[in-house]
Design an enzyme around this catalytic site. Structure first.
Site, PDB file in Angstrom:
ATOM      1  N   HIS B  55       0.842  -1.206   0.000  1.00 22.75           N
ATOM      2  CA  HIS B  55       0.000   0.000   0.000  1.00 22.75           C
ATOM      3  C   HIS B  55       0.871   1.248   0.000  1.00 22.75           C
ATOM      4  O   HIS B  55       1.537   1.554   0.994  1.00 22.75           O
ATOM      5  CB  HIS B  55      -0.921   0.007   1.218  1.00 22.75           C
ATOM      6  CG  HIS B  55      -1.971   1.081   1.191  1.00 22.75           C
ATOM      7  ND1 HIS B  55      -3.002   1.064   0.282  1.00 22.75           N
ATOM      8  CD2 HIS B  55      -2.150   2.204   1.941  1.00 22.75           C
ATOM      9  CE1 HIS B  55      -3.788   2.126   0.489  1.00 22.75           C
ATOM     10  NE2 HIS B  55      -3.288   2.825   1.482  1.00 22.75           N
ATOM     11  N   ARG B  82      -4.832  15.589   6.461  1.00 29.76           N
ATOM     12  CA  ARG B  82      -5.369  15.420   5.111  1.00 29.76           C
ATOM     13  C   ARG B  82      -5.535  16.773   4.418  1.00 29.76           C
ATOM     14  O   ARG B  82      -5.292  16.902   3.217  1.00 29.76           O
ATOM     15  CB  ARG B  82      -6.707  14.670   5.160  1.00 29.76           C
ATOM     16  CG  ARG B  82      -7.118  14.147   3.790  1.00 29.76           C
ATOM     17  CD  ARG B  82      -8.442  13.405   3.833  1.00 29.76           C
ATOM     18  NE  ARG B  82      -9.556  14.297   4.068  1.00 29.76           N
ATOM     19  CZ  ARG B  82     -10.835  14.012   3.749  1.00 29.76           C
ATOM     20  NH1 ARG B  82     -11.138  12.832   3.218  1.00 29.76           N
ATOM     21  NH2 ARG B  82     -11.793  14.859   3.991  1.00 29.76           N
ATOM     22  N   TYR B 121      -4.783   7.548  -6.834  1.00 29.48           N
ATOM     23  CA  TYR B 121      -6.035   8.295  -7.023  1.00 29.48           C
ATOM     24  C   TYR B 121      -5.858   9.688  -7.609  1.00 29.48           C
ATOM     25  O   TYR B 121      -6.835  10.409  -7.820  1.00 29.48           O
ATOM     26  CB  TYR B 121      -6.834   8.381  -5.716  1.00 29.48           C
ATOM     27  CG  TYR B 121      -6.123   8.958  -4.523  1.00 29.48           C
ATOM     28  CD1 TYR B 121      -5.992  10.330  -4.339  1.00 29.48           C
ATOM     29  CD2 TYR B 121      -5.619   8.124  -3.530  1.00 29.48           C
ATOM     30  CE1 TYR B 121      -5.369  10.853  -3.232  1.00 29.48           C
ATOM     31  CE2 TYR B 121      -4.980   8.639  -2.413  1.00 29.48           C
ATOM     32  CZ  TYR B 121      -4.862  10.000  -2.265  1.00 29.48           C
ATOM     33  OH  TYR B 121      -4.241  10.516  -1.167  1.00 29.48           O
ATOM     34  N   HIS B 232      -9.530   1.035   1.462  1.00 27.29           N
ATOM     35  CA  HIS B 232      -9.289   1.552   2.813  1.00 27.29           C
ATOM     36  C   HIS B 232     -10.515   1.245   3.670  1.00 27.29           C
ATOM     37  O   HIS B 232     -11.631   1.543   3.250  1.00 27.29           O
ATOM     38  CB  HIS B 232      -9.184   3.077   2.816  1.00 27.29           C
ATOM     39  CG  HIS B 232      -7.981   3.667   2.155  1.00 27.29           C
ATOM     40  ND1 HIS B 232      -8.065   4.658   1.206  1.00 27.29           N
ATOM     41  CD2 HIS B 232      -6.668   3.437   2.338  1.00 27.29           C
ATOM     42  CE1 HIS B 232      -6.851   5.026   0.836  1.00 27.29           C
ATOM     43  NE2 HIS B 232      -5.986   4.294   1.488  1.00 27.29           N
ATOM     44  N   GLU B 235      -9.985   3.032   9.190  1.00 26.64           N
ATOM     45  CA  GLU B 235      -8.696   3.572   9.620  1.00 26.64           C
ATOM     46  C   GLU B 235      -8.868   4.489  10.825  1.00 26.64           C
ATOM     47  O   GLU B 235      -8.003   4.556  11.685  1.00 26.64           O
ATOM     48  CB  GLU B 235      -8.058   4.358   8.456  1.00 26.64           C
ATOM     49  CG  GLU B 235      -6.716   4.997   8.815  1.00 26.64           C
ATOM     50  CD  GLU B 235      -6.047   5.703   7.646  1.00 26.64           C
ATOM     51  OE1 GLU B 235      -6.685   5.817   6.582  1.00 26.64           O
ATOM     52  OE2 GLU B 235      -4.885   6.120   7.789  1.00 26.64           O
ATOM     53  N   HIS B 269      -5.660  -1.102   6.445  1.00 28.07           N
ATOM     54  CA  HIS B 269      -5.761  -0.597   7.820  1.00 28.07           C
ATOM     55  C   HIS B 269      -6.643  -1.512   8.672  1.00 28.07           C
ATOM     56  O   HIS B 269      -6.128  -2.237   9.498  1.00 28.07           O
ATOM     57  CB  HIS B 269      -6.262   0.863   7.897  1.00 28.07           C
ATOM     58  CG  HIS B 269      -5.470   1.823   7.093  1.00 28.07           C
ATOM     59  ND1 HIS B 269      -4.121   1.987   7.259  1.00 28.07           N
ATOM     60  CD2 HIS B 269      -5.823   2.663   6.068  1.00 28.07           C
ATOM     61  CE1 HIS B 269      -3.681   2.888   6.398  1.00 28.07           C
ATOM     62  NE2 HIS B 269      -4.690   3.307   5.662  1.00 28.07           N
ATOM     63  N   ASP B 320       2.355   3.202   2.697  1.00 31.43           N
ATOM     64  CA  ASP B 320       1.234   4.140   2.720  1.00 31.43           C
ATOM     65  C   ASP B 320       1.643   5.587   2.414  1.00 31.43           C
ATOM     66  O   ASP B 320       1.888   5.932   1.269  1.00 31.43           O
ATOM     67  CB  ASP B 320       0.525   4.012   4.065  1.00 31.43           C
ATOM     68  CG  ASP B 320      -0.834   4.702   4.092  1.00 31.43           C
ATOM     69  OD1 ASP B 320      -1.229   5.278   3.071  1.00 31.43           O
ATOM     70  OD2 ASP B 320      -1.516   4.673   5.132  1.00 31.43           O
TER      71      ASP B 320
END
Lengths: 450, 450
Positions: B55, B82, B121, B232, B235, B269, B320
């Protein structure tokens, strides 16, 4: 006299650009910024002061990775680990210790530690008889420090009992045991053993409340009035339970209630501290000696570091069992333990600073206090102990340099290391690595074959 | 044809000595032991199979260390992180992505990962318009893999909504968004983008239950019938709460109750899994994709890995966010998280094996399953993907080699890495590091100055 020019440097009041540093012998003479480089200056992109490694048992480095399997009953803990560690203890000679300690110190320097506090309890011959020179094993540690150039704070350990209330020691502990008179002789001899080392410091180290009675603890703490005092405390829940059963008090509570603990003291681990114990420790001015890699490896648990910081508590880091030696990883794991416990980010972060800079600055100050070093940081009058960083860290500036080092690049970003004005690491490698690694390999071969 | 001789090698049934391996092109032809080396064999002390990194979001590597400070309210979390990540997203070009991904892949190879699952993505231009070639960003990832030689499992992501129940996407997500038709085109083009890469695999990746409705999830999972499906899940506790509020079920419960999840699936996750969810996941044969470094960095929490293993659950590791790329550290931190939680040692340890060997063996098998690779390990017919270890690991034997690598020496012990029969890392450095690092430095300079 030597002179350096750094594009970025972390000074006691924060990041600065275009910093010129002059050294005289072991000491920093001047720090100026912003200034242009002068002819003859050694130029580097980034400089940080070297960190103190406030808690090490050098010999345990030889067993790194040799206790990572479950016992027969699947119930593996600190105590089963300790049993395996005692197996190694039985076989070490002074030559082994020197070879192993030198390799551990090389790894410390390459990882950004410029001074180590050696919590040293392996005093006697295998059968428990003192060596003819009582501090022969301490001399082996000093000889290693002389070879590698690391700063040494030697902490000879007083160890007398196997458990609370003065329980007689176990046979496997016979290499550690002294009475108070024997310890006084050991301390004198140890002081002579380090006399020739630049900037060496000596302190005292009553092992733990398990191994030392309260009257012995008071006597040991008073033997060197202004020197550091280091003690293991509240590392394991088993120790807390035993202390409660014996005294009706928890170990930190008992210690702080029994002796005038002050800024000379380093309380190593203090993992299982209740809120009232945290308050009393913070009030004392003592440094808490955190060893995140070892505390994870041994399954000790998580110290409430975020709460500790809000009380103004002082702390530093140590590599302890030396299972893995990496200053940036110790700081990273300390923060990550808090994040996993609280499910929040950036928990050990001062106002106006980043997390990496907070971690580094507090560990620097706490480590220097715990190891008895007066000046620290890149400042006139402080020891000329510093590291330079490479990798791609020069693409960021200020706090982000520290964050990218600690959280992303790690030890591989360390390029050069100077201690007491001497360059000991160049291109990430200790200048004596090849020679001392060959001796270490021969030592391990004989030791692990046995 | 090439031939190797290893003094120690980790084979599918455990450690062996004096192992001779012949390769033909990208594949292992034969493995024999114990045998003497033959003239022309490349000799190494220790060999292990290469691990899968199941990942990765390659582009996030550029922001490593740039989000390690608390926000104004001191309440920093995954969600504030984020927000900062989306800032970077807005500025990346295909050239940036190729430069960053190549550097991340170099670090992966140097750390022992020979294949990466790229959960991709970042599809469109900055304003959300598709590129003329819809898979232009995927092509940048493939170009990087061609330059570095890493094995690529490309997982183009279907991303349609900002939250449960089909909430419209936020402006900051516009580079990710497609409908099902657009996704089908993207998948076709992505397949062409990787067509020239040795051993490349394609799978599908519905982003999360937040970003995909259940009908969309079923449609995406069925687009490539035998390919890996990555998602995902669970998480963050915030995601669990939102899912409960919307559906009355927890995310893992909802997923497993809605679709026929099987061994094609990788549940990334799965941090917040209840016992009944663990049982259902284990029964499905899916792999849980654990990312311990990122999960610690983001304050996600601790997956109940010890309980998962007792259910026979399959798992692998991923880097990740790429804040730090290190296979040994991912495995070490996975075990350490369990030790800190349970205050015991050696929790992820199979009967008759050490903890390091257990971790490595299970991550190897789970990673290969998740990334759609049929053969794995040092065995005839498997891809010729392996690493050699140096440092002082040759002084121990068997499981202790793995334990000393994972718990003590880490990535610095990796000497050589071969992928699909080609040597990509020598002396711990990728053969194209200097050239690709220079391009990466220029990329960062322009990107971080912006």
């Amino acid at each position: 006299m030597a002179s350096f020019w750094f594009d970025h440097a972390w000074l006691p009041d924060g990041w600065a650009r275009q910093v010129r540093v002059e050294t005289a012998g072991q000491t920093i003479l001047s720090v100026e910024h912003p200034v242009a480089p002068m002819p003859g200056d050694a130029r580097h992109a980034i400089a940080l002061p070297g960190l103190a490694n406030l808690h090490s048992h050098a010999f345990q480095h030889a067993m790194a990775g040799l206790a990572e399997r479950a016992g027969g009953d699947g119930n593996d803990s600190f105590w089963t680990w300790r049993h395996r560690m005692y197996d190694l203890v039985g076989r070490l000679t002074p030559d082994h210790l020197q070879a192993i300690a030198a390799m551990a110190q090389i790894e410390m320097l390459e990882a950004g530690f410029t001074r180590v506090g050696e919590f040293h309890y392996l005093h006697h011959q295998s059968d428990g008889t003192p060596y003819d020179a009582p501090a022969e094993m301490a001399a082996a540690l000093a000889a290693a420090a002389s070879e590698t150039g690391i700063g040494l704070t030697l902490l000879p350990v007083f160890y007398a009992h196997a458990g609370f209330g003065g329980t007689p020691p176990e046979p496997a502990q016979r290499r550690f045991i002294t009475d108070l008179d024997g310890y006084a002789r050991l301390l004198d001899d140890s002081r002579q053993a380090i006399a020739g080392l630049d900037g060496a410091v000596i302190g005292v180290a009553p092992h733990s409340l398990r191994a030392v009675t309260l009257p012995e603890l008071a006597a040991v703490a008073n033997m060197l009035p202004d020197a550091p005092v280091h003690i293991h405390v509240a590392e394991q829940t088993g120790e807390v339970a035993d202390c409660l059963a014996w005294s009706g008090q928890r170990p930190i509570q008992l210690l702080l209630g029994s002796l005038p603990v002050d800024a000379r003291w380093c309380l190593v681990h203090a993992t299982h501290a209740e809120p009232s114990e945290l308050q009393a420790m913070a009030h004392s001015g003592a440094v808490v000696g955190l060893c995140p890699i070892t505390e994870a490896n041994l399954g000790d648990g998580l110290f409430p570091a975020a709460e500790w910081r809000t009380l103004g508590g002082r702390w530093g880091i140590g590599s302890d069992s030396n299972i893995r030696i990496d200053a940036s990883e110790e700081l990273r794991l300390l923060e990550y333990g808090q994040r996993l416990r609280r499910q929040r980010r950036n928990l050990l972060c001062a106002d106006g600073r980043s997390t990496g800079t907070t971690l580094f600055g507090e560990a620097l100050a706490g480590g220097a206090q715990a190891l008895g070093v007066a000046g620290t940081g890149l400042a006139a009058g402080a020891p000329a102990d510093f590291i330079t960083l490479g990798a791609d860290l020069e693409h960021v500036a200020g706090d982000a340099i520290m964050d990218r080092w600690i959280f992303a690049r790690g030890a591989a970003a360390i390029d050069g290391v100077w201690r007491a004005g001497r360059q000991l690491v160049s291109g990430g490698r200790h200048v004596a690595r090849d020679r001392l690694a060959a001796r270490h390999a021969a030592c391990l071969q004989s030791l692990l074959a046995g």
